[in-house]
Design an enzyme around this catalytic site. Structure first.
Site, PDB file in Angstrom:
ATOM      1  N   LYS A 116       0.870  -1.145   0.001  1.00 10.33           N
ATOM      2  CA  LYS A 116       0.177   0.355   0.065  1.00 10.33           C
ATOM      3  C   LYS A 116       0.880   1.222   0.079  1.00 10.33           C
ATOM      4  CE  LYS A 116      -1.732   1.342   4.161  1.00 10.33           C
ATOM      5  NZ  LYS A 116      -1.396   2.831   4.286  1.00 10.33           N
ATOM      6  N   ASN A 117       1.860   1.109   0.958  1.00  4.37           N
ATOM      7  CA  ASN A 117       2.585   2.561   1.235  1.00  4.37           C
ATOM      8  C   ASN A 117       3.514   2.638  -0.064  1.00  4.37           C
ATOM      9  OD1 ASN A 117       1.068   3.174   3.066  1.00  4.37           O
ATOM     10  ND2 ASN A 117       2.395   2.512   4.710  1.00  4.37           N
ATOM     11  N   CYS A 168      -5.336  13.058  13.248  1.00  2.84           N
ATOM     12  CA  CYS A 168      -5.347  11.726  12.886  1.00  2.84           C
ATOM     13  C   CYS A 168      -5.665  10.789  14.223  1.00  2.84           C
ATOM     14  CB  CYS A 168      -4.110  11.429  12.230  1.00  2.84           C
ATOM     15  SG  CYS A 168      -4.168   9.505  11.704  1.00  2.84           S
ATOM     16  N   ARG A 187       0.292  14.321  13.301  1.00  2.00           N
ATOM     17  CA  ARG A 187       0.798  14.283  11.979  1.00  2.00           C
ATOM     18  C   ARG A 187       0.730  15.424  10.908  1.00  2.00           C
ATOM     19  NH1 ARG A 187      -1.416   8.707   9.646  1.00  2.00           N
ATOM     20  NH2 ARG A 187       0.386   8.626   8.617  1.00  2.00           N
ATOM     21  N   ASP A 208       4.385   0.347  11.993  1.00  2.00           N
ATOM     22  CA  ASP A 208       3.023  -0.231  11.641  1.00  2.00           C
ATOM     23  C   ASP A 208       3.007  -1.777  12.224  1.00  2.00           C
ATOM     24  OD1 ASP A 208       2.528   2.308  10.234  1.00  2.00           O
ATOM     25  OD2 ASP A 208       3.194   1.643   8.431  1.00  2.00           O
ATOM     26  N   VAL A 226       7.569   6.885  17.305  1.00  2.00           N
ATOM     27  CA  VAL A 226       7.113   7.560  15.907  1.00  2.00           C
ATOM     28  C   VAL A 226       5.903   8.424  15.999  1.00  2.00           C
ATOM     29  CG1 VAL A 226       6.680   7.364  13.403  1.00  2.00           C
ATOM     30  CG2 VAL A 226       8.304   5.914  14.744  1.00  2.00           C
ATOM     31  N   ARG A 259      -8.754  -0.636   4.262  1.00  2.00           N
ATOM     32  CA  ARG A 259      -7.804   0.474   3.642  1.00  2.00           C
ATOM     33  C   ARG A 259      -6.425  -0.136   3.318  1.00  2.00           C
ATOM     34  NH1 ARG A 259      -7.078   5.729   7.015  1.00  2.00           N
ATOM     35  NH2 ARG A 259      -5.915   5.877   5.134  1.00  2.00           N
TER      36      ARG A 259
END
Ligand code: EPU
Length: 421
Positions: free
Chosen positions: A22-23, A117, A122, A308, A330, A400
């Site tokens: 995805k990223n 978010c 962010r 993640d 993060v 998503r």
């Protein structure tokens, strides 16, 4: 809103094909805006965020054709406007990735400022500062970023923090700038490398992607010339299924993946007691039916342990043998899954950005939901080991970022089904 219903207890066994990342797909679809000729992108995952990106490009007038294998042909020759509306950006922050390419190729862009978010504030200040350093005129008015530049100029940019999409936006902007740009303290994530490879395949001159200094020699035009680019495999999807197998005491073989992109994750899984064997494109994990051992870790930019994967390891520790300490560095608010796991019986103490997890023999099913993608996935993992029927609500977050999660988990023997709302 669809829900997932999971009956826990089955160890996962079998083989799975990993989807495209995805990223990596999101910046690469945005980078197609830079191409003067049509380009075909393959191994694109079937995800809600991809649909949103296609809608965003479509509304600009870009012509997109998708075949049955989800190869996407993108032709920017029909573009009519350079606008990213709030209604799309608020559903997907990565929409900000169109800013760099629009500005550098067309000289203007109007992109909604992403809002707050669930995992942290962010901001996008570093994206904007970098573009301004390249000569862009940037104003934020009525919630929109208005950016203009005749032609961006190459310059030296030292990023205050390591930012993945920030690095990507600046690399895309610099690709067509006048002169050479140096991005220092750049993100080293494999998805940044994939983007640079894609741009280089279109004629860009980018060196050093994958290190913390990226040099981009601007060129006057980029062109796909009908080229076909295949997106790299999703390392986070890979890691998520490995943790699912480890938590359930199972044995899985994942193919079409890249073990070399998962060093930190595989290291922690071995520490948790998993036997791992790899080839260039496969990973096999075998727990030999054993309960995992707790692991401690700290998230940080690549090549360190990825944020993640933090929620998934929190889920694994909640049923592991021992005490695990997980520190998130993060994002400032990425422990939304903890309260939901506690409702399933997990013993987790949160102290600012650190979770102290005392592993239990088992969890008990509960109705749960989460407000971000990886947190939602971690609740599905918790459901795989919980006694009884776990109902995970708000799974649009999962859609998503995970392609057909219930089909893939069922293929491995999990008892999981989707019910429409
Ligand atoms: N930051 C700033 N200013 C900026 C940009 C970032 O302060 O201008 C801060 C952020 O607030 C954060 C840190 O820098 O604290 C790192 O954020 P980064 O910019 O690297 O995150 P991102 O680019 O918005 C990407 C992924 C995320 C992943 C992070 C970290 C995409 C589309 N998204 O986000 O993926 O968590 O990098 O690796 O690539 C996900 O897939 O679930 C996901 C959230």
């Amino acid at each position: 809103m669809d829900k997932l219903i999971i009956t826990g207890g089955n160890p996962l066994h079998g083989e799975l094909r990993i989807s495209g990342a995805k990223n990596a797909a999101l910046p690469i679809l945005a980078a197609a805006l830079l191409s003067e000729t049509p380009i075909v992108i393959g191994n694109v995952p079937h995800l809600q965020d991809i649909t949103t990106t296609m809608e965003l490009l479509g509304r600009m007038g870009v012509h997109l054709v998708v075949d049955e294998k989800l190869n996407i042909e993108i032709d920017t020759g029909t573009i009519t406007n350079f606008f990213a509306p709030y209604e799309l950006v608020r559903t997907m922050r990565a929409s900000i990735l169109v800013l760099g390419p629009l500005l550098s190729r067309f000289g203007k862009a109007e992109v909604s400022l992403p809002g707050g978010c669930a995992i942290g504030s962010r901001p996008v200040n570093l994206h904007l500062q970098g573009l301004a350093a390249m000569g862009a005129d940037i104003h934020v008015r009525n919630g929109y970023i208005h950016a203009e530049a005749k032609r961006l100029r190459g310059c030296r940019i030292v990023l205050d923090m390591v930012t993945v999409t920030g690095t990507e936006n600046l690399v895309m902007a610099a690709a067509l700038a006048d002169g050479t740009t140096l991005i220092e303290n750049a993100a080293r994530e494999p998805e940044v490398v994939d983007l640079a490879n894609f741009l280089n395949a279109m004629g860009a001159k980018i060196h050093g992607a994958g290190t913390d200094i990226i040099e981009i020699e601007g060129v006057t035009a980029l062109s796909g010339q009908g080229a076909h680019y295949s997106i790299l495999p999703d390392r986070i999807e890979t890691g998520t299924y490995l943790v699912a197998a480890a938590m359930t005491g199972g044995k899985v073989r994942l193919k079409n993946t890249r073990p070399d992109l998962l060093d930190a994750v595989l290291f922690k899984l071995k520490e948790a007691g998993a036997d791992i064997t790899t080839t260039d494109s496969t990973i096999e994990l075998d727990m030999h039916g054993r309960r995992p051992l707790s692991v401690s870790l700290r998230t940080a930019p690549y090549p360190a342990f990825p944020t993640d994967m933090q929620a998934q390891f929190t889920a694994m520790n909640s049923v592991a043998d021992g005490v695990g300490v997980i520190t998130e560095t993060v994002f400032e608010n990425r422990f939304m899954h903890v309260q939901e796991m506690q409702r399933m019986g997990a013993d987790i103490a949160l102290e600012s950005n650190t979770a102290i997890i005392r592993g239990r023999q088992g969890l008990t099913a509960a109705p749960v939901m989460a407000t971000d993608l990886r947190a939602s996935a971690s609740l599905v993992l918790a459901g795989l080991v919980a006694e009884g029927q776990t109902v995970v609500d708000r799974i649009y977050h999962i859609d998503r970022g995970y392609e057909c999660i219930e089909e893939k988990l069922s293929q491995l023997g999990a008892e999981i089904r989707r019910v429409p709302h």
